[in-house]
Design an enzyme around this catalytic site. Structure first.
Site, short mmCIF file in Angstrom:
data_model
loop_
_atom_site.label_atom_id
_atom_site.label_comp_id
_atom_site.label_asym_id
_atom_site.label_seq_id
_atom_site.Cartn_x
_atom_site.Cartn_y
_atom_site.Cartn_z
N ARG A 190 0.84 -1.19 0.00
CA ARG A 190 0.00 0.00 0.00
C ARG A 190 0.89 1.25 0.00
NH1 ARG A 190 -3.50 -3.66 -0.62
NH2 ARG A 190 -5.55 -3.60 0.38
N HIS A 191 0.25 2.42 -0.09
CA HIS A 191 0.97 3.69 -0.01
C HIS A 191 0.85 4.24 1.40
CE1 HIS A 191 2.38 7.71 -0.97
NE2 HIS A 191 2.67 7.30 -2.20
N ALA A 192 1.95 4.79 1.90
CA ALA A 192 1.95 5.26 3.29
C ALA A 192 1.09 6.50 3.48
CB ALA A 192 3.37 5.54 3.74
#
Length: 359
Positions: A190-192
């Site tokens: 995922r993206h932070a």
């Protein structure tokens, strides 16, 4: 230039390409190989002649190794002012880490890459050798810039690239964030700091990758793809900041809506809605990817010994009017005699050097 007899040790990382390693097959097509013993005076003389006739010399020996043979960056640049000389080392040619071993994993660890890669519970290294590749690409771009400058000035260049510097440059935004703001968090696939951004499961068990960059795309995703317009207006999810804060509630809702579709159906809806997406491919799928096949990106390369060939990806430079031709991978020292003849050595001299083990 390879070690006489044994050659580049990268030849032996594995043997899956008809006895040749995958790494060597990737990097060494269209090259010629000369086998030398650089500890021998005759071997060093041959190396000197090669450098004297070159436009560019690239070396990746340990710091100081070429200097002891009078083939260091400064020494060559002084003798041949028009020569572009590039040295690639692990940590640089000075400093307290100068003599440390610098394999890709070690550089990823030292530069903090591993600390920001992986899942929240477990760090991980990047799956490709990013330190090696970063160093190679910075050397490549520096060499091109030096050659361009030489057209105007006539002068060569002494270039010193380190894997550590190269990967530290890639880590600059995250280093600045950690110094002046919140510490970057590992987010796995995922993206932070962006949601939804990553792979999401659909109804047939496969995954599609979403990359929703703004609120307009979020609304199109909800209304035209997920067919759940209420999700777009939910006060918990109306901005990316709120979606990030409430991702534990949002992401299951996204996957629940996607569960009604196969991967092909979801991708068709994403395409129609102009929402950024991709498929989560396995590495084995890459060489048969439709984009690769349609654009003729494969090149057949013969391996050493004439025992087979392998399809590799063409170099991605794509200069109009320039087409990379099929080529071979060299065996160790395959071109030694040809190169020595080009350098002006006669048959008797070559025989003497071969007898003493210099070539």
């Amino acid at each position: 230039m390879e070690r006489k007899g044994e050659g580049d040790f990268a030849r032996d990382y594995d043997s899956v390409i008809h006895g040749t390693s995958t790494w060597f097959a990737w990097l060494n097509r269209r090259k010629r190989s000369i086998g030398l013993d650089l500890k021998d005076e005759a071997g060093r003389e041959i190396a000197e002649r090669l450098c004297a006739n070159a436009d560019v010399v690239v070396q990746n020996f340990a710091p100081g190794a070429f200097d002891r043979m009078s083939l260091g960056v400064d020494q060559l640049h002084q003798r041949y002012p028009g020569l572009v000389v590039a040295s690639i080392t692990g940590y640089g040619e000075d400093g307290p880490y100068r003599d440390r071993r610098a394999y890709d994993l070690l550089i990823q660890a030292e530069t903090g890459v591993i600390s920001v890669t992986g899942s929240p519970d477990e760090p991980a290294k990047a799956g490709v050798s990013i330190a090696d590749i970063a160093g190679g690409m910075y050397a490549f771009s520096s060499i091109l810039a030096a050659l361009y400058r030489r057209q105007a000035t006539g002068g060569g260049a002494a270039i010193r690239i380190s894997l550590f510097d190269s990967l530290m440059e890639w880590m600059s935004p995250l280093s600045l964030m950690a110094t002046h703001g919140p510490h970057p968090k590992r987010a796995g696939d995922r993206h932070a700091s962006i949601v939804p951004y990553g792979p999401y499961r659909v109804g047939d068990g496969r995954q599609v990758v979403l990359a929703v960059q703004n609120d307009r795309e979020w609304r199109r995703l909800c209304t035209e793809v997920l067919e759940t317009p209420a999700l777009a207006d939910d006060p918990r999810f109306v901005t990316n900041e709120k979606r990030l804060a409430n991702r534990a509630e949002l992401e299951p809702a996204v996957e629940a809506a996607l569960a009604r579709f196969t991967a092909e159906e979801a991708e068709a809806k994403l395409e129609a809605a102009s929402v950024a997406y991709s498929r989560l491919n396995d590495v084995a799928d890459v060489l048969t990817h439709p984009q690769v096949l349609k654009r003729d990106r494969l090149l057949n390369v013969a391996v050493p010994g004439g025992e087979g060939a392998v399809d590799v990806l063409r170099a991605p430079f794509n200069i109009e009017g320039v087409t990379e031709a099929s080529s071979n991978l060299p065996s160790v020292g395959e071109h030694t005699d040809t190169i020595l003849k080009e350098l002006g050595y006669g048959a008797d001299a070559v025989a003497q050097m071969r007898e003493r083990g210099a070539v």
